[in-house]
Design a protein around this motif. Structure first.
Motif, PDB file in Angstrom:
ATOM      1  N   LYS A   1       0.832  -1.206   0.000  1.00  0.00           N
ATOM      2  CA  LYS A   1       0.000   0.000   0.000  1.00  0.00           C
ATOM      3  C   LYS A   1       0.865   1.254   0.000  1.00  0.00           C
ATOM      4  O   LYS A   1       0.702   2.130  -0.840  1.00  0.00           O
ATOM      5  N   SER A   2       1.800   1.302   0.957  1.00  0.00           N
ATOM      6  CA  SER A   2       2.640   2.498   1.059  1.00  0.00           C
ATOM      7  C   SER A   2       3.429   2.712  -0.222  1.00  0.00           C
ATOM      8  O   SER A   2       3.602   3.840  -0.678  1.00  0.00           O
ATOM      9  N   GLN A   3       3.879   1.608  -0.805  1.00  0.00           N
ATOM     10  CA  GLN A   3       4.640   1.700  -2.049  1.00  0.00           C
ATOM     11  C   GLN A   3       3.804   2.312  -3.163  1.00  0.00           C
ATOM     12  O   GLN A   3       4.279   3.150  -3.920  1.00  0.00           O
TER      13      GLN A   3
ATOM     14  N   ILE B   1      -2.173   9.960   1.634  1.00  0.00           N
ATOM     15  CA  ILE B   1      -2.157   9.862   3.094  1.00  0.00           C
ATOM     16  C   ILE B   1      -2.033   8.406   3.509  1.00  0.00           C
ATOM     17  O   ILE B   1      -2.962   7.619   3.333  1.00  0.00           O
ATOM     18  N   ASP B   2      -0.915   8.083   4.064  1.00  0.00           N
ATOM     19  CA  ASP B   2      -0.688   6.731   4.546  1.00  0.00           C
ATOM     20  C   ASP B   2      -1.241   6.641   5.966  1.00  0.00           C
ATOM     21  O   ASP B   2      -1.349   7.651   6.659  1.00  0.00           O
ATOM     22  N   GLU B   3      -1.562   5.437   6.400  1.00  0.00           N
ATOM     23  CA  GLU B   3      -2.060   5.232   7.764  1.00  0.00           C
ATOM     24  C   GLU B   3      -3.228   6.173   8.079  1.00  0.00           C
ATOM     25  O   GLU B   3      -3.268   6.793   9.133  1.00  0.00           O
ATOM     26  N   LEU B   4      -4.140   6.262   7.158  1.00  0.00           N
ATOM     27  CA  LEU B   4      -5.273   7.176   7.299  1.00  0.00           C
ATOM     28  C   LEU B   4      -6.139   6.820   8.506  1.00  0.00           C
ATOM     29  O   LEU B   4      -6.778   7.677   9.107  1.00  0.00           O
TER      30      LEU B   4
HETATM   31 MG    MG Z   1       2.372   0.966   5.040  1.00  0.00          MG
END
Ligand code: MG
Ligand code: ADP
Length: 679
Positions: free
Chosen positions: A336-338, A393-396
């Protein structure tokens, strides 16, 4: 180098004003303006040495120009006119990070995002004294004490005759402080942290929060003089360290377009060629984040998001957004982060942040205490600063409660309203959001409520056009392929080198920004047909109709088809694009919206957290209890189960439903396994 000879300079400025600015000055005086706008280039074109003087002695030159101006309106009673320089040569344009002590006292131009804006406060500018000794010349001529520091400078005795002095006048100006931040796409290295700078606005430059020009989130350029202020030591005395600020002379919005991105004729040709290919979508998908294996539909959706829909201002003044919001929910380690990182690399304007927000100001906007003016200030979060671009936005799921509630407005209305302390403002945030969230319990449970699993209110969830679930399920064949892919790319970097460079993709996207595709009648017909058919299909249940898709998804289809059209540089949205959009939405809905009990699509799972078949179950069990209550004074668990069995509801389901109804206060359990309805 020019020397500063006031008399000669004044004469020169006078001639310049006389020749070029006479009508402007008249106008300014007649209309009661407080400032006269002067272009630096006009001055230096008129007399190059005047330009040099302004750059070498900016403070004195500006003061002299203002003095000179007074001759032009001696006859009228008016506020003094200030000189505002609207331009500077590009040699004086600096990045905030490059401002050094050598620039102290110099005129510079910086460009940036307004991060914070304080409210307007009066600030002491001068104190004026008269000497009490009638024999002293200062008993008639006022002693002016300029106030440039934090601490007020007061006069105790006359500097000439040492007699006492009397305070006769206090000169206050309106003052406001901005904190500016560097623009992310201007940073050479995208991983650099943007640097900040304090900017002081005074007099006619201060603006209320209604004025969107300098509101947090705006992109502005500032022309001003670099000054130093001593940093106080903990005991309150001046330390030998200084902080920098810019005393603003002129501030204005920069053009908010994609002018940063230069597209050559050759590149334009290449873009057109690529767009004309039949399989342009596949080509782009293949070239997006090649280091990530699979997830092709997600990549396609993210690409569409970067192109965006048309957005429209309807006849009644209501604006519909063209931005496509996407949420990725998934197991840890599912790339996801990637995906977020690579999307923010391709987007022409973007910001990448984590929901937990390292800065403490949050994602949306907050009212904070300003150390500098000791008043309140409005500070913008990432989603406001990314106005007009993408905010990844990561870790939303970890964002603060305040952000969660502000986010509703941000995603749909594309504004953020703040009302706290004495600050009331509405900030624009036409930002496309690509969010990623981890399930609360570590792994995603396909049977659980989505909104509970990521700790998100269902209403907020429904604002995302597309929600993708990335699950990490062990699968021998797929695992083999992913492992191969990851290991290969580690061994050989060239495996991830693509024919289309991210830079080119960025230009491609920027190039399409001005295209606003319009739906064709055929496309409208197609979308309508789909919408009506799918809303009817699922409505078989007797009591509770499960509404499969809502008007929100309808708009999502429109935006997605517009984005497909943009990708093809097409001004018209044809049936073909509408069909592609429908396919993508269906794919996404099947992954999440499908009610696992009936296999039917049910958007209620997203919007209210309860599926239609579960709601049906509640109703049925309640009906059983109602019926039994008319027959007996007490109903026990077995009675309910017997009745339920007749209509094929298992004991376990009954138990679960009863527990739920109890929780919600619809029934209660006076004794073990005995149930009663509350009223
Ligand atoms: Mg992540
Ligand atoms: P998440 O944010 O979903 O927890 P990350 O984006 O941090 O996961 O990914 C973890 C690591 O796993 C990354 O190094 C990523 O490259 C790798 N990875 C996971 N899935 C894939 C995939 N499909 N293709 C390539 N790499 C992957």
């Amino acid at each position: 180098m020019e020397t500063f000879d006031s008399k000669t300079l004044m004469k020169k400025f006078h001639l310049f004003f006389e020749e070029y600015k006479k009508s402007d000055i008249r106008k300014a005086v007649n209309e009661g303006y407080e400032a006269l706008l002067v272009s630096f280039f006009d001055i230096s074109e008129y007399d190059i040495s005047l330009g040099d003087t302004i750059l070498t002695y900016p403070e004195d030159s500006l003061r002299l120009m203002e003095e000179t101006l007074k001759h032009f309106y001696e006859d009228v009673q008016t506020k003094p006119l200030r000189v505002r320089l609207t331009s500077l040569p590009s040699t004086e344009k600096l990045m905030i990070r490059n401002i050094r002590s050598e620039h102290l006292g110099k005129l510079v131009m910086i460009e940036g995002l307004v991060r914070r804006k304080t409210d307007v406060r009066p600030k002491l500018k001068h104190l004026e004294y008269l000497c009490t000794n009638p024999a002293c010349s200062y008993s008639e001529e006022k002693l002016r004490v300029p106030q440039n520091e934090d601490k007020a400078r007061v006069l105790k005795a006359c500097p000439k005759c040492k007699s006492g002095v009397e305070l006769v006048n206090k000169d206050l100006v309106d003052s406001q402080n901005l904190v500016m931040e560097e623009i992310p796409e201007q940073l050479e290295n995208s991983s650099d942290q943007p640097k900040r700078m304090n900017v002081v606005l005074q007099n006619d430059l201060v603006s209320p929060f209604k004025d969107s020009k300098t509101n947090p989130g705006s992109r502005v350029y500032v022309i001003g003089i670099v000054k130093e202020i001593p940093i106080k030591t903990t005991s309150g005395s001046d330390s030998t360290n200084f902080d920098l600020l810019i005393d603003c002379n002129f501030i204005d919005l920069t053009e908010d377009d994609y002018s940063e991105i230069k597209i050559s004729k050759e590149e334009e040709k290449q873009i057109k060629e690529l767009a004309a290919k039949d399989d342009v979508v596949d080509i782009l998908v293949k070239n997006m984040a090649p280091s990530i294996y699979g997830h092709n539909r997600i990549k396609e959706a993210v690409l569409l998001q970067l192109f965006g829909g048309s957005g429209a201002l309807k006849g009644d003044g209501i604006k519909t957004r063209g931005d496509i919001h996407i949420l990725l929910i998934g197991d840890p380690g599912a790339a996801k982060s990637q995906l977020l990182k690579s999307a923010s690399k391709i987007a022409p304007k973007s910001m990448f942040v984590s929901g937990k927000s390292a800065t403490g100001t949050g994602l949306t906007a907050s009212v904070v205490k300003d150390d500098f003016t000791r008043g309140w200030a409005l500070e913008a979060g990432a989603i406001v600063l990314a106005n007009g671009g993408l905010c990844a936005i990561d870790e939303l799921d970890k964002m603060s409660d305040e952000d969660t509630s502000a986010m509703h407005e941000a995603l749909e209305q594309q504004t953020i309203s703040v009302a706290k302390a004495n600050i009331r403002a509405t900030l624009r945030c036409e930002t496309t959001v690509l969010g990623a969230a981890n399930p609360k319990f570590g792994r995603f449970d396909p049977y659980g409520d989505i909104s509970k699993q990521i700790n998100f209110p269902p209403a907020l969830l429904s604002r995302f056009d597309l929600i993708f679930i990335l699950r990490d399920i062990p699968d021998k064949k797929k695992d083999d392929l992913i492992a191969d892919h990851i290991l290969q790319t580690h061994r050989d970097k060239s495996k991830t080198v693509t024919e289309i460079k991210p830079d080119f993709l960025k230009k491609y996207i920027a190039y399409t920004k001005s295209i606003k595709p319009v739906l064709t009648l055929d496309a409208i017909e197609k979308i309508k047909e789909f919408y009506v058919s799918i809303r009817n299909v699922a409505g078989d249940g007797e009591d509770v109709k499960s509404v499969p898709i809502t008007a929100r998804q309808l708009e999502a289809i429109v935006r997605l088809s517009e984005a497909y059209a943009k990708m093809k540089l097409d001004k018209r949205v044809s049936v073909e694009y509408a069909q592609k959009a429908i396919d993508l939405l269906l794919y996404c809905l099947q992954k999440i919206g499908v009610d696992p009990k009936t296999g039917q699509m049910d958007i209620d799972r997203i919007t209210s957290g309860v599926t239609a078949s579960t709601r049906n179950l509640y109703k049925t069990v309640q009906q059983i209890i109602d019926r039994l209550e008319t027959q007996k004074p007490e109903i026990n668990f077995e009675d309910i189960c017997d009745e339920a069995e007749k209509i094929n509801i298992a004991r376990a389901e009954v138990q679960k439903t009863l527990d739920k109804l109890k929780q919600e206060g619809i029934i209660f359990e006076p004794r073990k396994n005995i149930y009663k309805k509350l009223l």
